[in-house]
Design a protein around this motif. Structure first.
Motif, mmCIF file in Angstrom:
data_model
loop_
_atom_site.group_PDB
_atom_site.id
_atom_site.type_symbol
_atom_site.label_atom_id
_atom_site.label_comp_id
_atom_site.label_asym_id
_atom_site.label_seq_id
_atom_site.Cartn_x
_atom_site.Cartn_y
_atom_site.Cartn_z
ATOM 1 N N GLN A 254 15.364 63.217 2.879
ATOM 2 C CA GLN A 254 15.830 63.902 1.680
ATOM 3 C C GLN A 254 17.304 64.285 1.748
ATOM 4 O OE1 GLN A 254 13.843 64.218 -0.949
ATOM 5 N NE2 GLN A 254 12.186 63.226 0.188
ATOM 6 N N SER A 255 18.016 63.831 2.758
ATOM 7 C CA SER A 255 19.412 64.223 2.933
ATOM 8 C C SER A 255 20.149 63.168 3.729
ATOM 9 C CB SER A 255 19.499 65.590 3.637
ATOM 10 O OG SER A 255 18.818 65.565 4.876
ATOM 11 N N VAL A 256 21.466 63.245 3.696
ATOM 12 C CA VAL A 256 22.332 62.292 4.411
ATOM 13 C C VAL A 256 22.814 62.887 5.729
ATOM 14 C CG1 VAL A 256 24.513 60.990 4.265
ATOM 15 C CG2 VAL A 256 23.072 61.263 2.223
ATOM 16 N N LEU A 257 23.060 64.197 5.723
ATOM 17 C CA LEU A 257 23.632 64.896 6.869
ATOM 18 C C LEU A 257 22.644 65.927 7.401
ATOM 19 C CD1 LEU A 257 27.066 65.717 5.170
ATOM 20 C CD2 LEU A 257 26.526 63.676 6.526
ATOM 21 N N ASP A 258 22.771 66.270 8.685
ATOM 22 C CA ASP A 258 21.947 67.339 9.231
ATOM 23 C C ASP A 258 22.609 68.689 8.961
ATOM 24 O OD1 ASP A 258 23.925 67.810 11.182
ATOM 25 O OD2 ASP A 258 22.795 66.882 12.809
ATOM 26 N N ARG A 259 22.048 69.759 9.461
ATOM 27 C CA ARG A 259 22.558 71.096 9.149
ATOM 28 C C ARG A 259 23.957 71.354 9.701
ATOM 29 N NH1 ARG A 259 19.275 75.740 10.828
ATOM 30 N NH2 ARG A 259 17.555 74.572 9.897
ATOM 31 N N HIS A 260 24.421 70.507 10.627
ATOM 32 C CA HIS A 260 25.784 70.641 11.162
ATOM 33 C C HIS A 260 26.730 69.623 10.535
ATOM 34 C CE1 HIS A 260 24.247 73.524 13.964
ATOM 35 N NE2 HIS A 260 23.465 72.646 14.555
ATOM 36 N N ASN A 261 26.292 68.977 9.441
ATOM 37 C CA ASN A 261 27.094 67.999 8.697
ATOM 38 C C ASN A 261 27.318 66.695 9.449
ATOM 39 O OD1 ASN A 261 27.597 70.541 7.196
ATOM 40 N ND2 ASN A 261 29.014 69.278 6.031
ATOM 41 N N ARG A 262 26.508 66.445 10.471
ATOM 42 C CA ARG A 262 26.554 65.157 11.154
ATOM 43 C C ARG A 262 25.571 64.216 10.476
ATOM 44 N NH1 ARG A 262 24.859 64.507 17.429
ATOM 45 N NH2 ARG A 262 22.841 64.990 16.491
ATOM 46 N N ALA A 263 25.956 62.950 10.295
ATOM 47 C CA ALA A 263 25.058 61.969 9.697
ATOM 48 C C ALA A 263 23.786 61.877 10.533
ATOM 49 C CB ALA A 263 25.742 60.608 9.614
ATOM 50 N N HIS A 264 22.637 61.892 9.860
ATOM 51 C CA HIS A 264 21.363 61.848 10.581
ATOM 52 C C HIS A 264 21.277 60.642 11.512
ATOM 53 C CE1 HIS A 264 19.256 65.174 8.704
ATOM 54 N NE2 HIS A 264 19.513 64.713 7.482
#
Length: 539
Positions: A489-499
């Motif tokens: 459901q998202s492109v980035l993790d909670r630290h704004n790093r690409a999954h």
């Protein structure tokens, strides 16, 4: 003239600790923090080095970037603006127009009026305020809480010299440094709003208010008064912490293996080469960052880089903004801070989120009105433009006389994320991208309700709405690489790093999963500070 010591020489040779694509708000903040911590940092910027000390006029004349003389690509780049029109397909037809986007060191922050406001705690659990938006892809909540961002809000306010007074409706607000007194006109408008039972406060502005401050809303500030990302972050990184800059350098694509970005392919002065970084931080803006990822296709990444979720470029949000003129009594003096008043009485009404109400930060004269009308006309359907174009100059002159003592305010209404509002690469357009945006009925209804509330509270004879139905705010684009805990459901993790990539971060407004009801700039800066700490904690 000798080469600037801040510009990178032979940039294709070293392996940098960090390559930052874009020297705007998010990129300059995170890159500055990492350079301060001892990392070797290279900023890659498509536009000019606007903050170059060697380019500052020595005779008191205006800086070239503060003079607007036309719409040629060279002139726009000189002023720190995106050099070519952007194109889109919208509910109002196909559009091609010059958007209010920055291009150059400092990014769009060189053009902003520096209103730097926090989101509210309720913005971090957005679904509860928008149950009626069944199509929306709003998350139940952000992957982080307001409390996680609060220390970084405070740090960003210090970094950008934010000053103002407490919002009386925000019980968690902090005290800020004071501002110069309001102009005679704005003092009268402040009392008018308070007399109507509203709760105005001095807008939170990143400005040092040096002597002879020109406010500089809408253009580059050469006095280091208005605190843009170039003055507050980039220049300290270059001057004090050894960072380097590649200016006038366009990023073409990111080359990646299965888990890491390996090279950043660029073009500068007709030459193409690659730069390498242990970390790559993307901060090209919410319209261009996803386009760059989608353009970076390969055998490893057939859908585009970091796009396993299929959400890169989707969930585009823009905010909507109505311009509202409020006429004071008589002909009060207008000299003084222009970005001066805000209120949040309509942020949440009967459980429905609308947004903030704030002064525009620009003087109202016929040239400003003409620029606004011309920009609006460029976004009208093609068949309509020849009918209205002959009337722009006379209408601007008449309106300039009528509103010369008025205060101009703007609403900022939260836009919601919808998956079909998105950006894609398009080599047939001047900018190489195209956006698709459908203006939802629920957004139109919330705008209509805001106008009704303002008329009811202030009186129909007290205010004039200056815009039309197409009130999309293209300067506040966000949401196209949203962050979250679920990779589906998202492109980035909670630290704004690409999954899906170990060394790729995105730190511009793309990360926002919901837009909130106020300017996004402070949240982008605060989050970039948070991301810098997360990167440093990784070692």
């Amino acid at each position: 003239m000798p080469p600037s010591p801040f510009l990178a020489q032979n940039p294709d040779q070293p392996l940098w600790d960090v390559v930052v694509v874009g020297a705007g708000l998010g990129g300059a903040v995170v890159g500055s923090q990492l350079a301060k911590a001892g990392r070797s940092v290279l900023f890659v910027e498509k536009g000019h080095f606007l903050h170059d000390p060697a380019a500052m006029p020595k005779d008191g004349s205006p800086h070239p970037a503060s003079i607007r003389t036309g719409d040629s690509p060279a002139t726009l780049l000189q002023g720190g603006r995106w050099p070519v029109p952007i194109s889109g397909d919208t509910s109002f037809g196909a559009l091609t127009f010059h958007a209010p986007l920055g291009c150059g060191t400092g990014g769009s922050s060189t053009l902003y009026a520096a209103q730097l406001e926090r989101l509210r705690p309720l913005d971090f659990a957005p679904r509860a305020q928008h149950q009626q938006a069944a199509e929306s892809t709003l998350p139940e909540q952000w992957p982080i809480a307001y409390a996680d961002l609060l220390p970084y809000y405070r740090a960003a306010e210090r970094l950008f010299s934010v000053c103002g007074t407490r919002d009386p409706l925000d019980v968690a607000a902090d005290d800020l440094p004071a501002q110069p007194p309001l102009s005679e006109r704005d003092a009268q408008l402040f009392e008018l709003l308070a007399g109507k039972g509203l709760h105005p406060y001095r807008a939170h502005v990143g400005c040092r208010f040096v002597p002879d401050c020109q406010n500089c809303g809408g253009h580059f500030c050469a006095k280091q008064c208005k605190q843009d990302a170039g003055w507050a972050c980039l220049m300290p990184a270059l001057q004090q912490h050894g960072a380097k800059l590649l200016a006038d350098c366009e990023v073409l694509a990111l080359e990646a293996g299965r888990r890491e970005v390996q090279r950043v392919h660029v073009r500068q002065g007709g030459a193409e080469f690659a730069v390498r970084g242990k970390l790559v931080i993307l901060a090209a803006g919410s319209l261009m960052s996803p386009v760059l990822l989608l353009r970076s296709r390969s055998a490893e990444w057939p859908q585009g880089l970091a796009n396993g979720s299929g959400l890169v470029g989707r969930n585009l949000m823009l905010h909507t903004s109505d311009m509202v003129a409020i006429k004071p009594t008589g002909r009060p003096a207008t000299a003084g801070p222009q970005k001066s008043i805000a209120l949040n009485d309509f942020y949440l009404v009967d459980g429905v989120k609308l947004g903030t109400f704030q002064t525009m930060g620009v003087a109202v004269d016929r040239w400003q009105i003409f620029s606004y009308l011309r920009a609006k006309e460029s976004r009208d359907p093609k068949w309509w433009r020849p009918l209205v174009r002959p009337f722009l100059r006379p209408a601007s002159a008449a309106a300039g006389l009528y509103f010369q003592h008025a205060g101009v305010f703007a609403t900022i209404v939260e836009d919601l994320p919808y998956a079909d509002n998105h950006v894609v690469p398009d080599a047939t357009t001047p900018s190489g991208m195209r956006f698709h945006y459908r203006y939802r009925q629920e957004l139109m209804a919330r705008n209509a309700r805001y106008r009704q509330l303002l008329r009811a509270r202030l009186g129909r004879g007290q205010l004039t709405f200056l815009g039309g139905v197409n009130n999309l705010n293209y300067g506040h684009a966000c949401g196209t690489c949203r962050f979250g805990d679920d990779p589906r459901q998202s492109v980035l993790d909670r630290h704004n790093r690409a999954h899906e990539l170990d060394n790729l971060y995105v730190v511009d407004g793309s990360f926002l999963p919901s837009s909130g009801g106020t300017n996004p700039s402070l949240t982008i800066a605060a989050n970039a500070l948070r991301v810098a700490d997360a990167i440093l904690a990784r070692g």
